[in-house]
Design a protein around this motif. Structure first.
Motif, PDB file in Angstrom:
ATOM      1  N   UNK A 156      64.986  68.493  36.506  1.00 45.54           N
ATOM      2  CA  UNK A 156      66.295  67.900  36.281  1.00 45.54           C
ATOM      3  C   UNK A 156      66.206  66.394  36.157  1.00 45.54           C
ATOM      4  N   UNK A 157      66.796  65.855  35.100  1.00 48.27           N
ATOM      5  CA  UNK A 157      66.880  64.408  34.933  1.00 48.27           C
ATOM      6  C   UNK A 157      68.081  63.918  35.741  1.00 48.27           C
ATOM      7  N   UNK A 158      67.877  62.895  36.561  1.00 48.25           N
ATOM      8  CA  UNK A 158      68.888  62.426  37.503  1.00 48.25           C
ATOM      9  C   UNK A 158      69.490  61.114  37.027  1.00 48.25           C
ATOM     10  N   UNK A 159      70.805  61.028  37.128  1.00 52.65           N
ATOM     11  CA  UNK A 159      71.486  59.853  36.598  1.00 52.65           C
ATOM     12  C   UNK A 159      72.709  59.546  37.454  1.00 52.65           C
ATOM     13  N   UNK A 160      73.490  58.580  37.001  1.00 55.63           N
ATOM     14  CA  UNK A 160      74.723  58.214  37.695  1.00 55.63           C
ATOM     15  C   UNK A 160      75.903  58.317  36.742  1.00 55.63           C
ATOM     16  N   UNK A 161      77.107  58.322  37.348  1.00 60.30           N
ATOM     17  CA  UNK A 161      78.304  58.493  36.521  1.00 60.30           C
ATOM     18  C   UNK A 161      79.559  57.896  37.186  1.00 60.30           C
ATOM     19  N   UNK A 162      79.545  56.649  37.549  1.00 59.00           N
ATOM     20  CA  UNK A 162      78.649  55.597  37.103  1.00 59.00           C
ATOM     21  C   UNK A 162      78.178  54.747  38.282  1.00 59.00           C
ATOM     22  N   UNK A 163      77.226  53.818  37.990  1.00 61.51           N
ATOM     23  CA  UNK A 163      76.846  52.758  38.910  1.00 61.51           C
ATOM     24  C   UNK A 163      77.713  51.547  38.613  1.00 61.51           C
ATOM     25  N   UNK A 164      78.289  50.947  39.639  1.00 62.39           N
ATOM     26  CA  UNK A 164      79.254  49.861  39.441  1.00 62.39           C
ATOM     27  C   UNK A 164      78.536  48.543  39.179  1.00 62.39           C
ATOM     28  N   UNK A 165      78.504  48.153  37.928  1.00 62.23           N
ATOM     29  CA  UNK A 165      77.834  46.920  37.536  1.00 62.23           C
ATOM     30  C   UNK A 165      78.632  45.694  37.950  1.00 62.23           C
ATOM     31  N   UNK A 166      79.896  45.880  38.259  1.00 61.37           N
ATOM     32  CA  UNK A 166      80.769  44.756  38.603  1.00 61.37           C
ATOM     33  C   UNK A 166      80.643  44.335  40.059  1.00 61.37           C
ATOM     34  N   UNK A 167      80.622  45.284  40.969  1.00 64.69           N
ATOM     35  CA  UNK A 167      80.671  44.967  42.395  1.00 64.69           C
ATOM     36  C   UNK A 167      79.319  45.063  43.083  1.00 64.69           C
ATOM     37  N   UNK A 168      78.326  45.686  42.447  1.00 69.06           N
ATOM     38  CA  UNK A 168      76.968  45.692  42.978  1.00 69.06           C
ATOM     39  C   UNK A 168      76.213  44.446  42.528  1.00 69.06           C
ATOM     40  N   UNK A 169      75.318  43.980  43.366  1.00 70.34           N
ATOM     41  CA  UNK A 169      74.429  42.884  42.982  1.00 70.34           C
ATOM     42  C   UNK A 169      73.401  43.412  41.979  1.00 70.34           C
ATOM     43  N   UNK A 170      73.274  42.807  40.810  1.00 73.14           N
ATOM     44  CA  UNK A 170      72.320  43.304  39.807  1.00 73.14           C
ATOM     45  C   UNK A 170      70.886  43.348  40.316  1.00 73.14           C
ATOM     46  N   UNK A 171      70.523  42.426  41.184  1.00 74.88           N
ATOM     47  CA  UNK A 171      69.165  42.438  41.729  1.00 74.88           C
ATOM     48  C   UNK A 171      68.952  43.684  42.587  1.00 74.88           C
ATOM     49  N   UNK A 172      69.957  44.033  43.379  1.00 74.73           N
ATOM     50  CA  UNK A 172      69.839  45.221  44.216  1.00 74.73           C
ATOM     51  C   UNK A 172      69.839  46.494  43.375  1.00 74.73           C
TER      52      UNK A 172
END
Length: 375
Positions: A74-90
């Motif tokens: 199984x290919x695992x993904x997100x739906x969705x990852x919050x690009x706005x409130x998460x730190x991009x580095x993290x």
């Protein structure tokens, strides 16, 4: 073409029994759903990210890593990852670790989310959602692509001499999908980078999804990533099935009427007429899903929502049996008919590695001199 499921991870009372799962039970049930998806031969499992009740998936990479250890293909993904409130580095760190743990059996879907109160919880301003998305994604790409990052922006403290650890597997970052229900700016972002565009395709009529996908395809070609037909498109969808269509309607109606995202508005009949929500027999799901190609063209990924609104785990697993045994095999066959040879499959880690190696071989091949060509 990839087929799979996505979950928003809602914790909703079952209107037929009055029972609400505990958070522990819902998280464990989500794992069982993913394992069943792998068992019945689906390609993708994706989890949402939420930080507020009535949802439980606040740490997608933790959940996906646990699922990865218990699934095979199984290919695992997100739906969705919050690009706005998460730190991009993290984000880069977490998904780089996940990429190594899964041997590349993953990708990521980025989005702004649909819960306004989350922004101040993480020190962000909802009014800056689109600029945050653009700036944060540029930084995420830099952290993945560059060995040493020196960066300065408006919404985050600068970086000086930063190196991501661990680096992406095989030097190839995860493939990125950008998800949006209504924002044309996100189609532009996906097109600019040559990434995938995922249209949720649940709440809006087909004409809206058609418009969003067409814009993305046109801009994808504008930035010279390929023809419009070669753009990477994914669609969502919500289905509920029983062998007899009226049984499906009767069983699903109380769940629809009380669902957090549907209830207390248009009727089930109105909603299924005006949006891609499909409640009926497996054949009706097949026919409805095949019709998506009529207005978005050949596309690469189809994800179904099957566990929303308090449905019991037993019922969800039965939905997956129907998807795996009766629906997806037919869709695979029918979607392949007439599909142009130059329309690509959805990118995977293996395909991205192969592409990078081919490009490297091309770059390393000496060009023939005029004298050699005339000899």
């Amino acid at each position: 073409m990839q087929f799979g499921i996505f979950t928003v991870g809602d914790l909703t009372r079952d209107p037929t029994t009055g029972k609400t799962l505990s958070e522990h039970e819902r998280i464990k049930a989500t794992v069982e759903i993913a394992k069943k998806a792998d068992e019945v031969g689906l390609d993708v499992f994706a989890t949402g990210e939420h930080h507020n009740p009535p949802f439980v998936p606040s740490s997608p990479t933790t959940l996906l890593a646990y699922i990865a250890a218990q699934t095979e293909r199984l290919l695992l993904s997100t739906s969705t990852t919050l690009i706005t409130t998460n730190d991009p580095v993290k984000i880069a760190e977490d998904f780089s670790v996940l990429q190594h743990l899964t041997d590349g059996r993953m990708d990521i879907m980025l989005g702004r989310g649909n819960t306004g109160p989350v922004y101040p919880w993480f020190g962000k301003d909802l009014r800056a959602a689109i600029p945050l998305t653009v700036e944060n994604y540029a930084l995420l790409r830099a952290v993945w692509d560059e060995e040493i990052v020196n960066w300065e922006g408006k919404y985050r403290t600068p970086l000086q001499g930063f190196t991501l650890a661990p680096r992406p597997l095989d030097g190839i970052p995860p493939f990125v999908w950008h998800a949006s229900i209504r924002s044309p700016e996100i189609t532009e972002l996906a097109a600019y980078y040559g990434d995938g565009f995922f249209a949720n395709h649940i709440f809006w009529p087909a004409s809206h999804t058609q418009q969003m996908v067409a814009r993305y395809r046109e801009r994808f070609a504008h930035y010279r990533h390929g023809t419009p037909e070669q753009a990477i498109v994914g669609l969502g969808g919500h289905v509920f099935m029983r062998p007899n269509s009226q049984d499906a309607v009767n069983e699903f109606r109380p769940y629809f009427d009380e669902a957090p995202v549907y209830g207390h508005g248009p009727s089930l009949e109105e909603f299924t007429a005006d949006t891609p929500l499909t409640v009926g027999s497996p054949q009706q799901v097949i026919e409805r899903t095949l019709s998506f190609r009529d207005y978005v063209g050949d596309y690469q990924r189809q994800l179904f929502l099957v566990d929303h609104a308090g449905l019991p785990l037993k019922t969800v697993l039965e939905q997956l049996d129907l998807l795996g045994e009766e629906v997806v095999p037919v869709l695979r066959k029918e979607f392949a008919i007439g599909r142009p040879a130059d329309v690509p499959d959805a990118p995977t880690h293996a395909s991205l590695v192969a592409k990078a190696r081919e490009e490297q071989r091309t770059d390393d091949t000496p060009e023939s001199t005029d004298q050699e060509e005339s000899a």
